[in-house]
Design a protein around this motif. Structure first.
Motif, short mmCIF file in Angstrom:
data_model
loop_
_atom_site.label_atom_id
_atom_site.label_comp_id
_atom_site.label_asym_id
_atom_site.label_seq_id
_atom_site.Cartn_x
_atom_site.Cartn_y
_atom_site.Cartn_z
N ASN A 289 0.80 -1.22 0.00
CA ASN A 289 0.00 0.00 0.00
C ASN A 289 0.83 1.28 0.00
OD1 ASN A 289 -2.30 -1.59 0.15
ND2 ASN A 289 -2.53 -1.36 2.37
N TRP A 290 2.06 1.21 0.52
CA TRP A 290 2.79 2.43 0.82
C TRP A 290 4.24 2.42 0.36
CZ3 TRP A 290 -0.69 5.82 2.20
CH2 TRP A 290 -1.84 5.39 2.88
N ILE A 291 4.71 3.60 -0.06
CA ILE A 291 6.12 3.88 -0.23
C ILE A 291 6.45 5.07 0.67
CG2 ILE A 291 6.17 3.00 -2.59
CD1 ILE A 291 6.21 5.92 -3.56
N TYR A 292 7.71 5.50 0.70
CA TYR A 292 8.12 6.59 1.58
C TYR A 292 8.81 7.72 0.80
CZ TYR A 292 7.66 2.92 5.14
OH TYR A 292 7.21 1.89 5.93
N ASP A 293 8.58 8.94 1.24
CA ASP A 293 9.48 10.03 0.88
C ASP A 293 10.56 10.06 1.95
OD1 ASP A 293 8.57 11.13 -1.49
OD2 ASP A 293 7.12 12.45 -0.53
N LEU A 294 11.81 10.14 1.52
CA LEU A 294 12.93 10.09 2.45
C LEU A 294 13.82 11.32 2.30
CD1 LEU A 294 13.97 6.35 1.91
CD2 LEU A 294 12.51 7.28 3.74
N GLY A 295 14.39 11.78 3.42
CA GLY A 295 15.36 12.85 3.37
C GLY A 295 14.87 14.16 3.96
N SER B 115 0.75 6.53 -1.17
CA SER B 115 0.22 5.38 -1.91
C SER B 115 0.55 5.48 -3.40
CB SER B 115 -1.30 5.27 -1.73
OG SER B 115 -1.97 6.32 -2.43
N ARG B 116 1.43 6.42 -3.76
CA ARG B 116 1.78 6.66 -5.15
C ARG B 116 2.32 5.38 -5.80
NH1 ARG B 116 6.01 11.40 -7.03
NH2 ARG B 116 5.56 11.32 -9.28
N GLY B 117 1.76 5.04 -6.95
CA GLY B 117 2.17 3.83 -7.64
C GLY B 117 1.55 2.57 -7.09
N LYS B 118 0.87 2.67 -5.96
CA LYS B 118 0.21 1.52 -5.31
C LYS B 118 -1.31 1.63 -5.42
CE LYS B 118 4.18 0.04 -3.47
NZ LYS B 118 4.79 -1.26 -3.74
N PHE B 119 -1.82 2.85 -5.17
CA PHE B 119 -3.27 3.08 -5.24
C PHE B 119 -3.54 4.55 -5.51
CE2 PHE B 119 -7.13 4.62 -3.13
CZ PHE B 119 -8.08 3.89 -3.82
N SER B 120 -4.48 4.80 -6.40
CA SER B 120 -4.97 6.15 -6.63
C SER B 120 -6.43 6.06 -7.02
CB SER B 120 -4.15 6.86 -7.71
OG SER B 120 -4.19 6.15 -8.93
N ILE B 121 -7.12 7.19 -6.93
CA ILE B 121 -8.56 7.18 -7.16
C ILE B 121 -9.00 8.48 -7.80
CG2 ILE B 121 -9.01 8.06 -4.82
CD1 ILE B 121 -11.68 6.54 -4.88
N LEU C 186 -3.30 14.80 6.33
CA LEU C 186 -3.88 13.71 5.56
C LEU C 186 -4.29 14.35 4.25
CD1 LEU C 186 -6.17 12.39 8.44
CD2 LEU C 186 -3.96 11.41 7.75
N TRP C 187 -3.65 13.96 3.14
CA TRP C 187 -3.87 14.73 1.92
C TRP C 187 -3.64 13.90 0.67
CZ3 TRP C 187 0.86 17.11 -0.50
CH2 TRP C 187 2.04 16.76 0.16
N MET C 188 -3.77 14.57 -0.51
CA MET C 188 -3.71 13.88 -1.80
C MET C 188 -3.07 14.79 -2.85
SD MET C 188 -7.65 12.45 -1.74
CE MET C 188 -7.45 11.25 -3.06
N LEU C 189 -2.37 14.16 -3.79
CA LEU C 189 -1.81 14.86 -4.95
C LEU C 189 -2.22 14.14 -6.22
CD1 LEU C 189 1.90 15.72 -3.98
CD2 LEU C 189 0.03 17.35 -4.35
N GLY C 190 -2.32 14.90 -7.33
CA GLY C 190 -2.66 14.31 -8.61
C GLY C 190 -1.58 13.36 -9.10
N ASP C 191 -1.99 12.29 -9.76
CA ASP C 191 -1.06 11.30 -10.28
C ASP C 191 -0.05 11.90 -11.26
OD1 ASP C 191 -1.82 9.09 -8.89
OD2 ASP C 191 -2.77 8.05 -10.57
N ASN C 192 -0.39 13.03 -11.88
CA ASN C 192 0.50 13.65 -12.86
C ASN C 192 1.48 14.62 -12.22
OD1 ASN C 192 -1.34 15.64 -12.19
ND2 ASN C 192 -1.58 16.39 -14.28
N PHE C 193 1.69 14.48 -10.92
CA PHE C 193 2.58 15.39 -10.18
C PHE C 193 3.96 15.51 -10.82
CE2 PHE C 193 5.94 15.62 -6.90
CZ PHE C 193 5.72 16.92 -6.44
N LEU D 266 -2.72 9.03 -2.13
CA LEU D 266 -2.86 9.42 -0.73
C LEU D 266 -1.51 9.68 -0.08
CD1 LEU D 266 -5.35 6.57 0.29
CD2 LEU D 266 -5.96 8.84 -0.58
N ILE D 267 -1.50 10.59 0.89
CA ILE D 267 -0.28 10.91 1.64
C ILE D 267 -0.64 11.09 3.12
CG2 ILE D 267 1.72 12.43 1.85
CD1 ILE D 267 1.11 13.43 -0.99
N ILE D 268 0.22 10.52 4.00
CA ILE D 268 0.11 10.73 5.45
C ILE D 268 1.48 11.19 5.93
CG2 ILE D 268 -0.52 9.71 7.67
CD1 ILE D 268 -1.70 7.34 6.12
N ASN D 269 1.55 12.29 6.65
CA ASN D 269 2.85 12.72 7.15
C ASN D 269 2.69 13.63 8.37
OD1 ASN D 269 2.01 15.01 5.23
ND2 ASN D 269 3.85 15.87 6.20
#
Length: 358
Positions: free
Chosen positions: A148-154, A201-207, A228-235, A326-329
């Motif tokens: 379901n999830w990947i991470y932004d790192l750094g 959830s980028r690359g795992k799930f979008s809606i 708790l937020w969301m970005l467009g797949d074409n980011f 989806l994004i959680i941070n």
């Protein structure tokens, strides 16, 4: 002798060649004329799945079959009335509507024959039952589900002058006792003074459209900035804010119990977003609350504990008509989070579940 025979039949040979040439020319000309004919008698018939006298708008599956006929048509383009279009070489097609409830759709079909075309429209009413199409209940202890999830790192501020370094360590992100925990800490780590985590959830799930619901309890310390937020797949191609951003919930530890529901898009980004704030009935940092949006082609509605607090009018010119992830941070400080409490040691952002409905 051969020359004599050829001379005898020469007139007949020439006549045969001329006739063959004329026949070929007529055939090609007839084909060209046919290709240039404008399609006519375009008829669109629809068959809503499970439609009966008791269920005139269907059985809730959202499936609609389309039967399209037209004279001289070679291809079709179908606009399904929900922002989706489809090219078709056949007049028999099926489509599944996802938006829950009973909704009207204007179907526009264009029939093509080369550069020639004709169009017609029909209106249908389709009923779709509400159903869960994706969820993470965070019921398995350990690292979040990698399906379901990947991470932004750094580090680097993430465009907002933030102070944290995002990691995927268990010290900063872990599932325990049915809850996802993002733990922001004060510590020296790879040149930063704070650590935290950001899951995508980028690359795992979008809606595209639906109800997106989080149940969460927020950190309390000054400088914390959970979201708790969301970005467009074409980011990655369109960039921000052209891709659009939907902030279902943001909170400042420096402004306890004030929840922000916000949208960013061209003309309304950075310090000029479209935002509304609300205060829940009980403290957001000591109690779990449900934060949700109902996202459709015509509107995005924001809720806390099923109480509507913001309605945004959507339209086709805005970026909110494509798939979002989806994004959680939990950020620290930055242009929104503000000053970090000098006595801050650590604080935990807890998410009980995420559920996505059609």
């Amino acid at each position: 002798m051969k020359s004599s025979i050829f001379n005898t039949f020469k007139p007949f040979f020439i006549l045969a060649v001329l006739l063959l040439s004329i026949s070929s020319s007529c055939s090609e000309g007839g084909s060209s004329t046919s290709e240039e004919l404008t399609p006519s008698n375009l008829v669109v018939r629809t068959e809503i799945g499970g439609k009966t006298a008791l269920n005139p708008n269907g059985d809730g599956s959202g499936i609609v079959n389309f039967m399209i006929t037209a004279n001289n048509a070679t291809t079709y383009k179908i606009s399904f009335g929900d922002g989706t279009t489809q090219d078709a070489i056949s007049g028999t097609n099926s489509y599944s509507y996802k938006t829950a409830g009973t909704n009207n759709y204007v179907i526009t079909v264009t029939a093509y024959n080369g550069s020639k075309s004709t169009s017609t429209s029909v209106t249908i009413t389709v009923f779709v039952t509400t159903g869960t199409i994706w969820a993470d209940e965070f019921n398995t202890n350990g690292a979040p589900n990698s399906s379901n999830w990947i991470y932004d790192l750094g580090a680097g501020g993430w465009g907002n002058n933030e102070s944290q370094n995002y990691t995927n360590r268990a010290d900063n992100v872990i599932v325990e006792n049915g809850v996802l925990k993002i733990i922001a800490k004060k510590e020296s780590y790879q040149g930063s003074n704070y650590t935290s985590a950001r899951l995508l959830s980028r690359g795992k799930f979008s809606i595209k459209y639906g109800r997106i619901e989080f149940r969460a309890k927020l950190p309390a310390n000054g400088g914390t900035w959970p979201a708790l937020w969301m970005l467009g797949d074409n980011f990655s191609t369109a960039g921000w804010p052209a891709c659009g951003e939907i902030d279902i919930m943001e909170h400042k530890g420096n402004e306890l119990n004030r929840i922000h529901g916000t949208l960013h898009f061209p003309g309304r980004s950075g310090g000029n977003p479209d935002t509304t704030t609300v205060t829940p009935n009980t403290t957001a940092t000591t109690e779990f609350h449900t934060y949700a949006i109902d996202w459709r082609a015509d509107a995005i509605k924001f809720y806390i504990d099923d109480v509507l607090f913001k309605t945004f009018t959507n339209n086709s010119s805005l970026p909110f008509n494509q798939k979002f992830f989806l994004i959680i941070n939990c950020a620290m400080g930055g242009s929104f989070g503000g000053a970090i409490d000098p006595n801050f040691v650590s604080s935990t952002f807890e998410v009980d579940y995420i559920r996505v409905f059609n």
